[in-house]
Motif scaffolding. Structure first.
Motif, PDB file in Angstrom:
ATOM      1  N   SER B 106       0.821  -1.220   0.000  1.00  0.00           N
ATOM      2  CA  SER B 106       0.000   0.000   0.000  1.00  0.00           C
ATOM      3  C   SER B 106       0.853   1.268   0.000  1.00  0.00           C
ATOM      4  O   SER B 106       0.519   2.245  -0.663  1.00  0.00           O
ATOM      5  CB  SER B 106      -0.947  -0.002   1.198  1.00  0.00           C
ATOM      6  N   TRP B 109       2.346   1.810  -3.414  1.00  0.00           N
ATOM      7  CA  TRP B 109       1.318   2.166  -4.391  1.00  0.00           C
ATOM      8  C   TRP B 109       1.066   3.673  -4.412  1.00  0.00           C
ATOM      9  O   TRP B 109       0.846   4.271  -5.467  1.00  0.00           O
ATOM     10  CB  TRP B 109       0.013   1.404  -4.124  1.00  0.00           C
ATOM     11  N   GLU B 113       1.037   5.732  -7.768  1.00  0.00           N
ATOM     12  CA  GLU B 113      -0.190   6.438  -8.146  1.00  0.00           C
ATOM     13  C   GLU B 113       0.087   7.917  -8.408  1.00  0.00           C
ATOM     14  O   GLU B 113      -0.324   8.471  -9.430  1.00  0.00           O
ATOM     15  CB  GLU B 113      -1.203   6.265  -7.014  1.00  0.00           C
ATOM     16  N   GLN B 220      -7.264  -3.946  -3.133  1.00  0.00           N
ATOM     17  CA  GLN B 220      -8.093  -2.825  -3.597  1.00  0.00           C
ATOM     18  C   GLN B 220      -8.894  -3.227  -4.826  1.00  0.00           C
ATOM     19  O   GLN B 220      -8.419  -3.937  -5.695  1.00  0.00           O
ATOM     20  CB  GLN B 220      -7.202  -1.620  -3.911  1.00  0.00           C
ATOM     21  N   ARG B 221     -10.131  -2.737  -4.892  1.00  0.00           N
ATOM     22  CA  ARG B 221     -11.051  -3.128  -5.957  1.00  0.00           C
ATOM     23  C   ARG B 221     -10.831  -2.296  -7.226  1.00  0.00           C
ATOM     24  O   ARG B 221     -10.349  -1.165  -7.163  1.00  0.00           O
ATOM     25  CB  ARG B 221     -12.495  -2.947  -5.491  1.00  0.00           C
ATOM     26  N   PRO B 470      -6.137   0.957  -9.168  1.00  0.00           N
ATOM     27  CA  PRO B 470      -5.301   0.302  -8.156  1.00  0.00           C
ATOM     28  C   PRO B 470      -5.115  -1.168  -8.535  1.00  0.00           C
ATOM     29  O   PRO B 470      -5.789  -2.047  -8.028  1.00  0.00           O
ATOM     30  CB  PRO B 470      -6.111   0.454  -6.865  1.00  0.00           C
ATOM     31  N   TRP B 497      -2.392  -7.242  -7.497  1.00  0.00           N
ATOM     32  CA  TRP B 497      -3.104  -6.950  -6.255  1.00  0.00           C
ATOM     33  C   TRP B 497      -2.425  -5.791  -5.538  1.00  0.00           C
ATOM     34  O   TRP B 497      -1.325  -5.935  -5.004  1.00  0.00           O
ATOM     35  CB  TRP B 497      -3.127  -8.184  -5.340  1.00  0.00           C
ATOM     36  N   ALA B 500      -4.443  -2.847   0.384  1.00  0.00           N
ATOM     37  CA  ALA B 500      -4.918  -1.696   1.151  1.00  0.00           C
ATOM     38  C   ALA B 500      -4.684  -1.999   2.625  1.00  0.00           C
ATOM     39  O   ALA B 500      -4.523  -3.148   3.011  1.00  0.00           O
ATOM     40  CB  ALA B 500      -6.405  -1.484   0.898  1.00  0.00           C
ATOM     41  N   SER B 503      -9.726  -3.259   3.766  1.00  0.00           N
ATOM     42  CA  SER B 503     -10.447  -3.485   2.525  1.00  0.00           C
ATOM     43  C   SER B 503     -11.344  -2.295   2.167  1.00  0.00           C
ATOM     44  O   SER B 503     -12.104  -1.819   2.984  1.00  0.00           O
ATOM     45  CB  SER B 503     -11.290  -4.739   2.668  1.00  0.00           C
ATOM     46  N   ASN B 504     -11.197  -1.831   0.934  1.00  0.00           N
ATOM     47  CA  ASN B 504     -12.076  -0.750   0.486  1.00  0.00           C
ATOM     48  C   ASN B 504     -13.477  -1.302   0.275  1.00  0.00           C
ATOM     49  O   ASN B 504     -13.646  -2.450  -0.072  1.00  0.00           O
ATOM     50  CB  ASN B 504     -11.606  -0.198  -0.862  1.00  0.00           C
TER      51      ASN B 504
END
Lengths: 309, 867
Positions: B106, B109, B113, B220-221, B470, B497, B500, B503-504
């Motif tokens: 995370s 990321w 990002e 993350q979804r 993500p 994957w 996070a 979990s979002n």
């Protein structure tokens, strides 16, 4: 000098056309030696959609679409232009082609005597003009610079020869070496074929000269237009027997674009009427379109250049 | 050089020596290469520990089982990546997915990002400048030759960008990690980035395959990304802002990523279109649908920009829409990404991005690009020429062969040639430092192997801001030490994957926030192309069904002749064999008497020969190809049934040595498969235009096949002993035997057979039923107001249907022409067949009008074209 130009194109189709979209570059543009007094289109069937705009090169373009079924499309552009008798290339400093080539590559390190700001009072225009020129150094859809073209051009490019002399010589050589032969080429004939067979039409000769100049790092562009033709002595002028014409221009810092007509070995003066310019023919095709349906088609074109005064 | 990782982090219970260990303990990385799981320290990174322990505990056999499940699921879902070259029947290659995802922590990321978003903003600003004021070129911040000499620059597009803050809706970057652990951008994708749909499908499959592990891992979804995409495209619309029509423009089923186009359009609810589904009229873009022209507001494009408008761009393009750029100039349609955005894919730009980031943003690049030298500059050129043997050389333009030269691998003469090419057009070349990509564990040959990986990541503009997906599409090379991860080269994909902290909340896609107003389902138009394909799916379907049933009956009769050797059997078989040739239109076939005595070779050929027109395999391929072309219209289950028809047929009949027995069970399975397809379409398709088209094609073909069968069998007289066998065979091959018995309880008689198969409107296998249904469907087709006058196709079907209804069996059998043919019956069947062919022609002309060919015209066309 005033002219009226009537340029008609008629397509006949064996099957109905349901829809056609077109771009016409048939309106003379304004520039320092030409003013377009008026221009209008007569199109049948009447296009449901018609819009005028200016393209990247500053040419006037008309987009039109005929959206009802038709078996014939007739497009006529009628223009009146005034030409101001003026020539170029006289009285300018005799800059060598190498100086100009180097300046185009790196204007910041420009040689003395190359002060474009004299001709272009505003810096912004200089930048714009230089950018335009540099676009015309590059290969374009129908012209790729290369060793074949360079080999042909080399005798004209004597070291330190003034650019204008180089271009005049090149124009004269093309005029002498090549045979005007409308039966030999089509718009799809590659430049290498023209070079090998020493035959072609005005469009090929203009492309050839441009390719030669670009092969030596010089900026050259294609000009589409008309030339007033004189009937043979003792004969009447034939209406509609004229044709589209093409020539080229080379960029000289400070002076802008100087024109040359290799088909007639002449510097355009007061009988060359300009429609549009671009990197090559593909940028300035006078009339192009996509039709849906139509089957077989036939085409007839007539051009009339009438001197009014 | 290899190093055995002493993996201290993994505490799995599996014994490293047992055959079932997936090789986590003995995972081998390469010296000097960063590995995503163990970094450079040969110790599993903390965020990988739980995941890899779970895999190790699962054991190699179980992972292998799940890997196979993955491939099966992907195949069933029709996930393919077409590979160019080779014959069209093998075009679709199944997508490959490794069961081990790439994990990204995370914290890292957040850095990635931010870097991706910064690049998207920067590239967007460059795009706006070049298609606007061109200040960068005028001020020399970007060399004119680099930009204007790139074939992604289209002067016709200058000034055509609509006024808005973000021009670049989608951006994608290929990322790789160098030996020092730093991520680099290898290349930018800006014109029509592909892969986001594959990433989504990978995720969908992974959540099933590794459901247990996935539940335990805070991943993350991805749905939010697609929601932002939908919102971003919606805000682009200039008309119908509340409910704009968005279409996805694809080059068509021969494009390598066609699956993704169909998948995304179905997921996002956009109509999938090809260039000739659209037309420009009055400066607007319209969708040609079965119900007339429908306005289009936004185009999500997957066609390269030069191909999008044959009038303004490439005149030889057959994939675009003439006048599209004009519609863009007038602001009547918005295209994402804008035409001309491929210029940002120019690798030469990479050399200038740091400077431009400071110019525009006053920032340094957060994600650096791979070291790049553009040869258009004197100093850089000199450096490149002096270091050719340790650099990669690329042309700035992506050509048809996409050539990249690896300096070290070039011989002296090749180096000289390359040097000369660079010197001749220096602005056309860049050199880049070769990069070794990091490795990542992949499950290959039953164990964990380190493979080089590249991550394709995605960024989308939602109208306000850029959002990074993500996750992304990770690709690894199949072979050890290989750097070519492309699908064309056989690479494997991985899910990505992004972890996070917690979990979002999953984002539901069912009701995108931007389109809360209820969409009238009936208003979603069916393109005339999709209608065309549905019609043909229906026709191929019946061709397969009719031929398979008849072939099955023939095989039974063939066995009888083998077993009993009775003359009447042999004569009946001859009639059926000839009928098979007539019905499948595979002449000369059994019309050549020589084949009648030893029919096996021809029968097998009719069943399996893939290149034979009219064979079952040929029709199955055509059926699947047509269905695939409209993949977006089928439910998942329906598509699975299509896939299984082809898959089983290949396994049973095409790929094996064939026996009569095997063919018979292959045919049984095929017919069952078609019944499943019938059930699924009948159950899940709404009775709208799409279903009308499918069923019309089906009814038309069933009538044609049935009439061909009747003409070849019962329209002529036979000996009584043969006749009753022929009647029985005809009834059983049309699935009507039991009904006949139930209804007439008698011996086989022609009048009753004709009553049932020809005239009975209640029997779904009769000609009358097909014509009645077809007539209803045709009446229901949309058409322009024409009062009470019948259209051409209506007149034809009414005539055919009426003639049949006015016929009586007695009349049809009343005269016999001396050669044993019932001429009234034969004439009726011939006339009706001819009318149905005309019905098909008229429907194609009126409703599938996308087929009208475009021609390019210039006033300088050669004079030979004079009429």
């Amino acid at each position: 000098m005033k002219y009226r130009i009537t340029h008609s194109t008629v397509y006949n189709y064996s099957q109905p056309v349901g829809l056609c979209q077109n771009e016409a570059r048939l309106q003379p543009r304004d520039f320092w030696r030409q003013r377009c007094e008026s221009c209008h289109f007569e199109i049948t069937p009447e296009p449901m959609d018609f819009r005028e705009f200016v393209d990247y090169f500053g040419n006037r373009v008309v987009y039109f679409a005929v959206q009802q079924p038709h078996r014939q499309l007739a497009v006529t552009a009628i223009s009146e232009v005034t030409l101001f008798p003026a020539s170029n290339g006289d009285g300018y400093p005799p800059l060598s082609w190498e100086q100009i080539r180097d300046w185009l590559q790196d204007p910041a390190g420009s040689a003395p005597g190359l002060r474009p700001s004299q001709a272009h009072p505003q810096d912004q225009d200089v930048e714009q003009a230089l950018l335009e020129a540099r676009y015309h150094l590059l290969d374009s859809p129908m012209i790729a610079a290369g060793s074949e073209l360079a080999d042909y051009a080399r005798p004209s490019f004597q070291p330190e020869r003034p650019l204008l002399d180089v271009v005049r010589d090149l124009m004269q050589r093309i005029y002498a070496d090549f045979t005007y032969d409308p039966a030999f080429t089509t718009i799809a004939t590659p430049l290498s074929e023209v070079l090998r067979h020493r035959r072609g039409v005005c469009q090929d000769f203009a492309h050839l000269a441009i390719g030669c100049l670009r092969s030596f790092g010089l900026a050259a562009r294609y000009v589409s237009g008309y030339v007033e033709t004189q009937p043979p002595p003792g004969e009447e002028r034939l209406i509609g027997a004229d044709a589209s014409h093409a020539w080229f221009a080379v960029y000289l810092p400070g002076d802008g674009w100087l024109e040359f007509d290799p088909t007639h070995n002449k510097v355009p003066f007061d009988r060359h009427i300009t429609l549009a310019w671009g990197r090559d023919f593909s940028d300035v095709t006078p009339l192009k379109g996509i039709v849906y349906g139509g089957g077989q088609h036939g085409l007839s074109v007539s051009v009339d250049v009438l001197r009014l005064a | 050089m290899r190093s055995q990782s002493a993996i201290t982090g993994a505490s799995a219970g599996a014994d490293p020596d047992t055959a079932n260990a997936p090789g986590v303990q003995s995972y081998e990385t390469r010296l000097g290469v960063y590995d995503e799981m163990v970094a450079a320290e040969h110790k599993v990174l903390p965020y990988w520990e739980r995941f890899i322990d779970a895999l190790a505990a699962m054991g190699s056999a179980e992972i292998e089982r799940r890997r196979r499940d993955t491939q099966r699921l992907l195949r069933e879902n029709g996930v393919t990546y077409n590979v160019y070259g080779g014959d069209t029947h093998k075009l679709a290659r199944p997508w490959r997915l490794d069961p081990v995802p790439l994990l990204i922590g995370s914290a890292e990321w957040l850095t990635i990002e931010a870097g991706l978003k910064q690049r998207a903003v920067l590239l967007d600003l460059i795009l706006q400048d070049i298609y606007g004021e061109q200040t960068l070129l005028k001020k020399g911040l970007l060399p004119a030759e680099l930009v204007l000499g790139h074939n992604g620059f289209f002067h016709a597009c200058v000034g055509a960008l609509p006024a808005r803050t973000q021009q670049l809706t989608l951006y994608s970057a290929n990322l790789a990690r160098a030996a020092n652990g730093r991520l680099w951008v290898l290349s930018d994708r800006t014109q029509a980035p592909s892969g986001a749909g594959y990433a989504l499908e990978n995720r969908t499959v992974m959540t099933r395959i590794l459901a247990d592990i996935f539940r335990e891992t805070p991943v993350q979804r991805l749905a939010g990304f697609f929601k932002a995409l939908d919102q971003g495209l919606t805000t682009l619309a200039r008309h119908n802002k509340d409910n704009p029509r968005i279409v996805l423009l694809t080059p068509g089923p021969f494009n390598e990523a066609y699956f993704e186009h169909a998948y995304l359009s179905a997921y996002l609810g956009y109509t999938l279109v090809q260039g000739d589904d659209l037309t420009v009229r009055d400066g607007r873009v319209w969708l040609k649908s079965l119900t007339g022209l429908q306005p289009v507001d936004v185009i999500l494009r997957r066609v390269d920009d030069s191909f999008c408008d044959p009038l303004a761009l490439r005149s030889d393009s057959r994939l675009g829409v003439a006048g599209l750029l004009e519609a863009v100039r007038r602001g009547n349609v918005v295209i994402a990404n804008p035409l001309g955005s491929s210029l940002l894919e120019n690798p030469g730009l990479l050399a200038f991005l740091p400077k431009l980031a400071r110019h525009f943003l006053n920032e340094d690049l957060r994600l650096p690009s791979v070291a790049t030298w553009w040869c258009g500059q004197a100093r850089e050129r000199e450096f490149v020429l002096n270091n050719l043997d340790r650099l990669l050389i690329k042309p700035i333009n992506r050509g048809p062969d996409d050539r990249i030269w690896c300096g070290a691998a070039l011989g002296k003469a090749e180096q000289q040639r390359l040097r000369a090419a660079i010197l001749a057009k220096p602005h056309g070349y860049v050199a880049q430092e070769p990069m070794s990509f990091s490795t990542v564990p992949a499950f290959i040959d039953h164990r964990m192997e380190a493979r080089n990986a590249v991550l394709r990541s995605f960024v989308v503009a939602d109208g306000d801001d850029y959002h990074a997906m993500p996750g992304g599409l990770t690709r690894v090379a199949w072979d050890k030490d290989d750097f070519n991860v492309s699908n064309q080269a056989g690479g494997i994909s991985k899910d990505t994957w992004v972890l996070a902290d917690e979990s979002n909340a999953p984002v539901a896609m069912a009701t995108p926030a931007s389109r809360l107003s209820p969409v009238d389902a009936a208003s979603e138009p069916l393109t005339s192309r999709a209608a065309d394909h549905l019609f043909w799916v229906g026709r191929y379907w019946e061709r397969i069904d009719g031929a398979a049933r008849l072939l099955r009956t023939v095989l039974l009769k063939y066995r009888d002749t083998q077993e009993f050797n009775e003359a009447s059997d042999t004569q009946c078989l001859a009639v059926l064999l000839r009928a098979l040739t007539h019905v499948t239109v595979t002449y000369p076939g059994f019309t050549d008497d020589a084949l009648l005595t030893a029919p096996e070779t021809e029968l097998f050929s009719l069943a399996r020969e893939p290149k034979r027109l009219g064979s079952l395999t040929d029709n199955i391929q055509a059926f699947v190809q047509s269905a695939f072309t409209i993949r977006d219209l089928w439910s998942q289950d329906t598509w699975r049934s299509v896939d299984s028809i082809q898959h089983r047929w290949r396994q049973r009949v095409v790929n094996n040595g064939l026996t009569i027995d095997a063919l018979q069970s292959g045919l049984d399975e095929l017919i069952t498969g078609l019944v499943a397809f019938a059930g699924l379409t009948g159950d899940s398709m709404t009775r709208e235009a799409g279903w009308l088209m499918l069923d019309s094609g089906r009814r038309l073909e069933r009538a044609l096949m049935l009439m061909a069968l009747l003409r070849a069998t019962v329209a002529s007289q036979h000996d009584p002993a043969v006749a009753s066998q022929v009647f029985e065979a005809v009834l059983s091959s049309t699935d009507s035997f039991n009904i006949y018995l139930r209804r007439y309880r008698s011996f086989m008689q022609l009048p009753m057979l004709l009553e049932l198969l020809l005239l009975d409107e209640t029997h779904p296998r009769s000609v009358a039923y097909q014509l009645q249904q077809l007539s209803l469907h045709i009446d229901a087709l949309p058409r322009e107001g024409q009062g009470s006058r019948l259209s051409a196709e209506q007149r034809l079907i009414v005539k055919a249907h009426t003639d049949l209804r006015l016929s009586t069996v007695a009349e049809l059998l009343s005269d016999e022409d001396g050669a044993g043919v019932y001429s009234a019956l034969d004439d009726l069947l011939a006339d009706t067949t001819e009318r149905l062919w005309r019905v098909a022609d008229v429907i194609a002309r009126v409703y599938f009008s996308h087929s009208q060919a475009a021609q390019w015209m210039t006033a300088n066309a050669p004079l030979e074209d004079e009429l």
